[in-house]
Design a protein around this motif. Sequence first.
Motif, PDB file in Angstrom:
ATOM      1  N   VAL A 144      22.310 -73.432  44.647  1.00  0.00           N
ATOM      2  CA  VAL A 144      23.432 -73.373  45.594  1.00  0.00           C
ATOM      3  C   VAL A 144      24.320 -72.205  45.205  1.00  0.00           C
ATOM      4  CG1 VAL A 144      25.401 -74.591  46.562  1.00  0.00           C
ATOM      5  CG2 VAL A 144      23.326 -75.866  45.904  1.00  0.00           C
ATOM      6  N   PRO A 145      24.518 -71.182  46.094  1.00  0.00           N
ATOM      7  CA  PRO A 145      25.393 -70.046  45.762  1.00  0.00           C
ATOM      8  C   PRO A 145      26.862 -70.455  45.809  1.00  0.00           C
ATOM      9  CG  PRO A 145      24.563 -69.824  47.986  1.00  0.00           C
ATOM     10  CD  PRO A 145      23.869 -71.014  47.404  1.00  0.00           C
ATOM     11  N   SER A 146      27.662 -69.805  44.993  1.00  0.00           N
ATOM     12  CA  SER A 146      29.088 -70.081  44.949  1.00  0.00           C
ATOM     13  C   SER A 146      29.839 -69.102  45.841  1.00  0.00           C
ATOM     14  CB  SER A 146      29.604 -69.967  43.517  1.00  0.00           C
ATOM     15  OG  SER A 146      29.490 -68.619  43.066  1.00  0.00           O
ATOM     16  N   GLU A 147      31.149 -69.220  45.929  1.00  0.00           N
ATOM     17  CA  GLU A 147      31.975 -68.333  46.731  1.00  0.00           C
ATOM     18  C   GLU A 147      31.988 -66.911  46.187  1.00  0.00           C
ATOM     19  OE1 GLU A 147      33.586 -68.693  49.553  1.00  0.00           O
ATOM     20  OE2 GLU A 147      32.805 -70.739  49.792  1.00  0.00           O
ATOM     21  N   ASP A 148      31.744 -66.769  44.890  1.00  0.00           N
ATOM     22  CA  ASP A 148      31.717 -65.427  44.309  1.00  0.00           C
ATOM     23  C   ASP A 148      30.559 -64.608  44.854  1.00  0.00           C
ATOM     24  OD1 ASP A 148      33.943 -66.002  42.790  1.00  0.00           O
ATOM     25  OD2 ASP A 148      32.775 -66.674  41.045  1.00  0.00           O
ATOM     26  N   VAL A 149      29.439 -65.270  45.140  1.00  0.00           N
ATOM     27  CA  VAL A 149      28.294 -64.554  45.708  1.00  0.00           C
ATOM     28  C   VAL A 149      28.636 -64.053  47.104  1.00  0.00           C
ATOM     29  CG1 VAL A 149      25.906 -64.764  46.457  1.00  0.00           C
ATOM     30  CG2 VAL A 149      26.657 -65.871  44.329  1.00  0.00           C
ATOM     31  N   ARG A 150      29.261 -64.856  47.911  1.00  0.00           N
ATOM     32  CA  ARG A 150      29.632 -64.437  49.272  1.00  0.00           C
ATOM     33  C   ARG A 150      30.631 -63.295  49.235  1.00  0.00           C
ATOM     34  NH1 ARG A 150      29.873 -70.162  49.464  1.00  0.00           N
ATOM     35  NH2 ARG A 150      28.107 -71.087  50.605  1.00  0.00           N
ATOM     36  N   THR A 151      31.564 -63.386  48.292  1.00  0.00           N
ATOM     37  CA  THR A 151      32.556 -62.311  48.165  1.00  0.00           C
ATOM     38  C   THR A 151      31.884 -61.010  47.728  1.00  0.00           C
ATOM     39  OG1 THR A 151      34.270 -63.913  47.571  1.00  0.00           O
ATOM     40  CG2 THR A 151      34.661 -61.611  46.997  1.00  0.00           C
ATOM     41  N   ALA A 152      30.964 -61.088  46.789  1.00  0.00           N
ATOM     42  CA  ALA A 152      30.276 -59.876  46.309  1.00  0.00           C
ATOM     43  C   ALA A 152      29.458 -59.232  47.409  1.00  0.00           C
ATOM     44  CB  ALA A 152      29.390 -60.226  45.121  1.00  0.00           C
ATOM     45  N   LYS A 153      28.835 -60.042  48.257  1.00  0.00           N
ATOM     46  CA  LYS A 153      27.999 -59.477  49.312  1.00  0.00           C
ATOM     47  C   LYS A 153      28.820 -58.948  50.479  1.00  0.00           C
ATOM     48  CE  LYS A 153      23.801 -62.152  48.426  1.00  0.00           C
ATOM     49  NZ  LYS A 153      22.816 -63.108  48.992  1.00  0.00           N
ATOM     50  N   SER A 154      29.841 -59.664  50.881  1.00  0.00           N
ATOM     51  CA  SER A 154      30.602 -59.261  52.069  1.00  0.00           C
ATOM     52  C   SER A 154      31.641 -58.194  51.777  1.00  0.00           C
ATOM     53  CB  SER A 154      31.300 -60.486  52.683  1.00  0.00           C
ATOM     54  OG  SER A 154      32.198 -61.060  51.755  1.00  0.00           O
ATOM     55  N   VAL A 155      32.246 -58.193  50.629  1.00  0.00           N
ATOM     56  CA  VAL A 155      33.322 -57.260  50.308  1.00  0.00           C
ATOM     57  C   VAL A 155      32.782 -56.054  49.550  1.00  0.00           C
ATOM     58  CG1 VAL A 155      35.508 -56.966  49.100  1.00  0.00           C
ATOM     59  CG2 VAL A 155      35.029 -59.108  50.304  1.00  0.00           C
ATOM     60  N   PHE A 156      31.982 -56.301  48.524  1.00  0.00           N
ATOM     61  CA  PHE A 156      31.528 -55.211  47.676  1.00  0.00           C
ATOM     62  C   PHE A 156      30.118 -54.750  48.031  1.00  0.00           C
ATOM     63  CE2 PHE A 156      34.630 -57.656  45.190  1.00  0.00           C
ATOM     64  CZ  PHE A 156      35.548 -56.651  44.888  1.00  0.00           C
ATOM     65  N   HIS A 157      29.502 -55.414  48.995  1.00  0.00           N
ATOM     66  CA  HIS A 157      28.144 -55.079  49.405  1.00  0.00           C
ATOM     67  C   HIS A 157      27.218 -55.007  48.190  1.00  0.00           C
ATOM     68  CE1 HIS A 157      29.672 -54.234  53.418  1.00  0.00           C
ATOM     69  NE2 HIS A 157      30.621 -53.468  52.852  1.00  0.00           N
TER      70      HIS A 157
END
Length: 279
Positions: A144-157
């Motif tokens: 299960v991915p955490s919120e940090d993964v979503r932030t890294a992908k959407s903000v920092f690509h």
Amino acid sequence: MNRLQATLLALCLWPALALAQTGQGMGLDLTGEDANKTEEQKPDTTTETPTPAAPPPTAATTKAAPAAPPPSAAEPPADITQEDRVKSVQRKVYLKKGRFEITPEVTFSVNDPYYSKLGATVHAAYYVADSLAVAVRGSAFQVVPSEDVRTAKSVFHGRIFHSVPEWSAMADAEWSPLYGKVAFLNSILHFDGYLLGGLGAVHTETSALPGRGLNVGADVGVGLRFVAKDFLAVNTSLINTSYVDQPLGTSKGALQNVMTINAGISVFFPLRSTGRESE
């Protein structure tokens, strides 16, 4: 004339005196009555003669008293039963030698801030000795991915290369060097602490690719087992499983570690501990 009279008078009195002397000689006791009265009037001074006290014993006549038996040789009082005795060093009540243990557990990882691994585990063990067991453990995981993964992908690509374990099967040896008791909710719980280690295989997302397969793994861990009943215990453990995997999107393999906390209920067969009578 006077002498003549005196002589005649003596001659007249001589028979009387002779008779008196003869009567006395014949047994007349004119003083007997008075003697009896005197004896009656005398108080009875006869008393019981006290018995003389026995002489104190001497060293020659005194025999040595038998010595009291030592405390160890004295027999216990008849009213003390086996259950009333308290042993200074008590034997173990919860015994596991020759018994089987089945433990269903829930599992979740604690060492990956990006991808949590949640799953279920079934643990089975056989105790060849009270403190030594051989065991097998099978686990299934859900990543299960955490919120940090979503932030890294959407903000920092950014892109995080990670291993995706799907299931694992391990063969372990367990050693229980610690045993004790603890008070819990007005009850006494027996517990033992154990160490485990073993080898096995981990199936990951990339294991299905051509030329790939199961990844060899090893695990080490510690655990505590709290006994609620002879056949029931609460089992908790912290286990780290290590394996080498090459995640998707990369050509490099790396050592992967999945550290999990496991909690479950252990059931033992036979259901009754053979050490219960020593409690």
